[in-house]
Design a protein around this motif. Sequence first.
Motif, short mmCIF file in Angstrom:
data_model
loop_
_atom_site.label_atom_id
_atom_site.label_comp_id
_atom_site.label_asym_id
_atom_site.label_seq_id
_atom_site.Cartn_x
_atom_site.Cartn_y
_atom_site.Cartn_z
N VAL A 90 0.40 1.14 -15.60
CA VAL A 90 -0.23 2.45 -15.50
C VAL A 90 0.87 3.43 -15.07
CG1 VAL A 90 -1.88 3.87 -14.23
CG2 VAL A 90 -2.53 1.57 -14.99
N GLU A 91 1.13 4.42 -15.90
CA GLU A 91 2.27 5.30 -15.66
C GLU A 91 1.86 6.63 -15.04
OE1 GLU A 91 5.24 4.19 -16.12
OE2 GLU A 91 4.85 2.41 -17.35
N GLY A 92 2.88 7.33 -14.56
CA GLY A 92 2.68 8.69 -14.06
C GLY A 92 1.81 8.75 -12.83
N ASP A 93 0.97 9.81 -12.76
CA ASP A 93 0.15 9.99 -11.57
C ASP A 93 -1.24 9.37 -11.71
OD1 ASP A 93 -1.11 11.75 -13.28
OD2 ASP A 93 -0.52 13.56 -12.18
N ARG A 94 -1.48 8.64 -12.80
CA ARG A 94 -2.73 7.86 -12.86
C ARG A 94 -2.71 6.80 -11.77
NH1 ARG A 94 -3.63 4.65 -17.83
NH2 ARG A 94 -5.67 4.26 -16.87
N LEU A 95 -3.88 6.54 -11.19
CA LEU A 95 -4.02 5.53 -10.16
C LEU A 95 -5.26 4.70 -10.47
CD1 LEU A 95 -3.52 4.16 -7.43
CD2 LEU A 95 -4.60 6.13 -6.31
N VAL A 96 -5.05 3.42 -10.75
CA VAL A 96 -6.13 2.51 -11.11
C VAL A 96 -6.14 1.35 -10.12
CG1 VAL A 96 -7.12 1.03 -12.89
CG2 VAL A 96 -5.96 3.15 -13.54
N VAL A 97 -7.30 1.09 -9.53
CA VAL A 97 -7.46 -0.01 -8.58
C VAL A 97 -8.50 -0.97 -9.13
CG1 VAL A 97 -8.14 -0.65 -6.24
CG2 VAL A 97 -6.83 1.45 -6.62
N THR A 98 -8.16 -2.25 -9.18
CA THR A 98 -9.09 -3.28 -9.66
C THR A 98 -9.33 -4.29 -8.54
OG1 THR A 98 -8.19 -3.04 -11.90
CG2 THR A 98 -9.53 -4.99 -11.46
N MET A 99 -10.62 -4.56 -8.28
CA MET A 99 -10.97 -5.49 -7.21
C MET A 99 -10.85 -6.94 -7.67
SD MET A 99 -11.91 -6.52 -4.29
CE MET A 99 -12.50 -5.20 -3.22
N VAL A 100 -10.05 -7.70 -6.96
CA VAL A 100 -9.98 -9.15 -7.17
C VAL A 100 -11.05 -9.83 -6.34
CG1 VAL A 100 -8.53 -11.20 -6.99
CG2 VAL A 100 -7.51 -9.00 -7.67
N GLY A 101 -11.13 -9.45 -5.07
CA GLY A 101 -12.12 -10.01 -4.16
C GLY A 101 -11.63 -9.93 -2.73
N PRO A 206 12.21 1.97 0.06
CA PRO A 206 11.89 2.40 -1.30
C PRO A 206 11.45 1.22 -2.16
CG PRO A 206 14.26 2.32 -0.99
CD PRO A 206 13.65 2.04 0.34
N LEU A 207 10.45 1.46 -3.02
CA LEU A 207 10.01 0.45 -3.98
C LEU A 207 10.55 0.75 -5.37
CD1 LEU A 207 6.26 -0.09 -2.97
CD2 LEU A 207 8.28 -1.36 -2.22
N SER A 208 10.63 2.03 -5.71
CA SER A 208 11.17 2.47 -6.99
C SER A 208 11.44 3.95 -6.86
CB SER A 208 10.19 2.18 -8.15
OG SER A 208 9.04 2.97 -8.02
N ALA A 209 11.92 4.57 -7.93
CA ALA A 209 12.19 6.01 -7.88
C ALA A 209 10.90 6.77 -7.57
CB ALA A 209 12.77 6.46 -9.21
N GLY A 210 10.90 7.48 -6.46
CA GLY A 210 9.74 8.30 -6.08
C GLY A 210 8.63 7.54 -5.37
N VAL A 211 8.80 6.23 -5.15
CA VAL A 211 7.77 5.44 -4.48
C VAL A 211 8.37 4.78 -3.23
CG1 VAL A 211 6.12 3.54 -4.68
CG2 VAL A 211 6.62 4.98 -6.67
N THR A 212 7.76 5.05 -2.08
CA THR A 212 8.23 4.53 -0.79
C THR A 212 7.09 3.84 -0.07
OG1 THR A 212 9.88 6.29 -0.60
CG2 THR A 212 9.28 5.13 1.43
N LEU A 213 7.40 2.69 0.53
CA LEU A 213 6.42 1.93 1.30
C LEU A 213 6.67 2.15 2.78
CD1 LEU A 213 4.16 -0.27 1.29
CD2 LEU A 213 6.02 -1.96 1.48
N ILE A 239 1.58 3.76 0.87
CA ILE A 239 2.46 3.83 -0.29
C ILE A 239 2.54 5.28 -0.73
CG2 ILE A 239 2.95 2.90 -2.58
CD1 ILE A 239 0.71 0.78 -1.93
N GLU A 240 3.74 5.82 -0.70
CA GLU A 240 3.98 7.21 -1.09
C GLU A 240 4.40 7.24 -2.55
OE1 GLU A 240 6.50 10.98 0.79
OE2 GLU A 240 6.70 8.95 1.61
N THR A 241 3.61 7.88 -3.41
CA THR A 241 3.88 7.90 -4.84
C THR A 241 3.88 9.34 -5.35
OG1 THR A 241 1.65 7.90 -5.80
CG2 THR A 241 2.45 5.81 -4.90
N PRO A 242 4.42 9.57 -6.54
CA PRO A 242 4.37 10.94 -7.10
C PRO A 242 2.96 11.46 -7.29
CG PRO A 242 5.98 9.60 -8.27
CD PRO A 242 5.22 8.66 -7.38
N GLY A 243 1.99 10.56 -7.47
CA GLY A 243 0.61 10.98 -7.68
C GLY A 243 -0.23 11.06 -6.42
N GLY A 244 0.38 10.82 -5.26
CA GLY A 244 -0.36 10.89 -4.01
C GLY A 244 -0.14 9.64 -3.17
N LYS A 245 -0.68 9.68 -1.97
CA LYS A 245 -0.45 8.60 -1.00
C LYS A 245 -1.64 7.64 -0.98
CE LYS A 245 2.61 11.58 1.54
NZ LYS A 245 2.75 12.55 2.64
N ILE A 246 -1.30 6.36 -0.85
CA ILE A 246 -2.30 5.28 -0.84
C ILE A 246 -2.16 4.55 0.49
CG2 ILE A 246 -3.11 3.21 -2.01
CD1 ILE A 246 -1.35 4.27 -4.46
#
Length: 360
Positions: A90-101, A206-213, A239-246
């Motif tokens: 999932v690229e860009g500022d889209r944010l998708v969360v899927t529940m495993v359990g 840092p986790l990747s460009a623009g993403v910091t844990l 998690i700090e991402t270009p699309g917002g903080k999680i």
Amino acid sequence: MNRRKFLKWSGIGALTMLAGGTFASRSLAANRYYDGPVSDHFDGTHFFNPNGEEPNSFFELMRWQFGGGRAAWPADWPSPFPAAVPEARVEGDRLVVTMVGHAALLIQTAGLNILTDPVWSDRVSPFSFAGPKRVNPPGITLADLPKIDVVLVTHNHYDHLDLATLKALSERDNCLIFTPLGNDRIMGPTVGEGRITTMDWGGSTPLSAGVTLHCEPCHHWSARGLGDRRMALWSAFLIETPGGKIYHIGDTGFHQGINYRAIREKHGAIRLANLPFGAYEPRWFMRPQHQNPHEAVQGMAASGAAYVAGHHWGTFRLTNEGVDEPLAALETALDAAGIARTRFRALRPGEVFEVPLATT
């Protein structure tokens, strides 16, 4: 002791160690997992919650276990959602969360695949034959799980740190594992220490460009068995991402909302908070370590989270409440607070939440 009594007591033992090793008194032995400087949450041997509460005692555990009031759970409680087949990326500022359990969530954004507290095992226990058993299968099969880049393990209780799952993920994807101090000593012999990074509260990487844990406090504790109570650290992650903080919390007591207010003051607007809201009864025993739905709603408001993915319910019976009681209590709390139910999603296995962009 006959087999029936043994299974009963081994089940209690499994839950005990999962909940933090309450059979163990405060150990006087040296810390087997971590050797580091004294801090405001480490006394040289044990980690602790500043101005917080210590875990309950063995006698309090026995009072709970034999006090009655435990609601029956079904042997199977299937999710209304089929097993998900996530996108590869999932690229860009889209944010998708899927529940495993339980607390296992797949977070996809900014080209990264991140798993929190992954558990695919049937039981969360030191035993293969006893202890809490899942009542629904994982919401993503391992075969359909996309390549994982990052795994976050918040603490070492069995419902959050599952060595069998970590081994499978590490061998398949060679993923990076981030966890609080001391937990590398538990994971290392199984997954190899080279891919594990430990973090202290207040640390970032840092986790990747623009993403910091960021590793942040929560009010909980740790143990895998007898004699290791509070020898490894527990944490939340942001998690700090270009699309917002999680903001992800695996387990926490509400702790007067102190950590929620601190996260808002330090990090500002949060697009998504992954908050636990199950495994909370009886309150006299669980309050310091597991928030209830009302407190989770308070935490949402205090942290300023635009949306919440609710977890830690409906998969493993850990405490006294019924399987669907957390959902009913959550809806009551949201309605009382005037918060739309669509903003706090109580996720079921296989459910996919495409998180809207937060508006200011």
